[in-house]
Write an enzyme that holds these catalytic residues in place. Structure first.
Site, PDB file in Angstrom:
ATOM      1  N   GLU A  72       0.806  -1.221   0.000  1.00  0.00           N
ATOM      2  CA  GLU A  72       0.000   0.000   0.000  1.00  0.00           C
ATOM      3  C   GLU A  72       0.843   1.276   0.000  1.00  0.00           C
ATOM      4  O   GLU A  72       0.311   2.364  -0.217  1.00  0.00           O
ATOM      5  CB  GLU A  72      -0.942  -0.010   1.207  1.00  0.00           C
ATOM      6  N   GLU A 103       7.142 -21.697   7.894  1.00  0.00           N
ATOM      7  CA  GLU A 103       7.653 -20.816   8.942  1.00  0.00           C
ATOM      8  C   GLU A 103       8.734 -21.477   9.788  1.00  0.00           C
ATOM      9  O   GLU A 103       9.425 -20.806  10.559  1.00  0.00           O
ATOM     10  CB  GLU A 103       6.525 -20.344   9.849  1.00  0.00           C
TER      11      GLU A 103
END
Length: 270
Positions: free
Chosen positions: A81, A112
């Site tokens: 963004e 992960e």
């Protein structure tokens, strides 16, 4: 040093399946209300981290977010963004998630848990001492993040973190840790809830305060935003009208000619 993983502790609410929708929503809302206060306690830590981010970006460096699951997705969202909001290059703020692009939409099993992939992902971007890396992990233990921060520190690269457990391994590894302890989740262990909300609030602070410090906001307006849809073009026209006291038609003409609110205002004044 031992630490308590409060993000995994039992919820303060029980027998959830017996509650009405109204009761569930009210209880979730009451839990959510506590998050901004937890963020407030971390403001001094956030300030120190933002100061370092601004310094590194002014040196020509980049900001990297790293995380897994919800934490990784939030970093990717904040990074993605920045270009449309502040008109910066896509290469300035980069979000990395364990498991790569696929993990943005669906879980990638055991991604992960890698102790090497995080550093490899950073090397794909030719990470350097001018950059800064912020590891995001509610638990504060995610191996993908933890070991990447360790390698960064070994190579003289600035590091920060955003976690939701105090004195966790990632906080102890990061040079500039931010700890927002929001307590047990409404659904036990579901850190996409309060922990995710806290991380989003902190990321908003980091990117917004940094971009303001870099001159990407004038007054309170996004003068460098990308004009990527009709809504943003209309907003840009109104911003130019207000700043220059010109007609809608004149503002639209200036915006089209110069391609940004800043360009239109600066060149018109000249």
């Amino acid at each position: 040093m031992s630490f308590t993983k409060v993000t995994e502790q039992d919820s303060n609410h029980s027998d959830l399946e017996t509650k009405s929708i109204s009761e569930l929503l009210s209880a979730i809302n009451n839990e959510d209300k506590t998050v901004p206060y937890a963020v407030e306690k971390a403001l001094p830590q956030i300030e120190r981290l933002v100061e370092k981010v601004v310094k590194q970006l002014k040196l020509g460096g980049r900001l990297f977010y790293m995380g897994a699951g919800t934490s990784g997705r939030l970093g990717v969202v904040d990074a993605s963004e920045c270009p449309p909001t502040f008109g910066v290059p896509h290469e300035l703020v980069i979000g990395l998630i364990a498991g790569g692009e696929t993990a943005i939409r669906k879980a990638v099993e055991f991604a992960e848990d890698s102790t090497t992939q995080g550093w490899l992902d950073l090397q794909d971007y030719a990470i350097s001492k001018d950059d800064i890396v912020i590891g995001i992990a509610a638990s504060g233990t995610t191996p993908y993040v933890l070991h990447a921060l360790k390698k960064c520190n070994e190579n003289g690269i600035s590091t920060g973190s955003i976690t939701c457990n105090a004195s966790c391994p990632i906080s102890l590894e990061a040079q500039l840790p931010v700890e927002v302890v929001v307590g047990p989740e409404f659904v036990t262990g579901s850190s996409r809830m309060k922990a995710g909300t806290a991380q989003k609030l902190v990321l908003n602070m980091i990117s917004t305060a940094t971009m303001i410090q870099l001159g990407k906001v004038k007054g309170n307006k996004m003068v460098d935003m990308q004009l990527s849809n009709d809504k943003l073009v209309d907003r840009g026209i109104r911003m130019i009208q207000a700043e220059l006291q010109v007609s809608n038609e004149e503002a639209a003409k200036l915006l089209k000619e110069y391609g940004s609110v800043r360009g239109a205002v600066t060149n018109h004044i000249k």
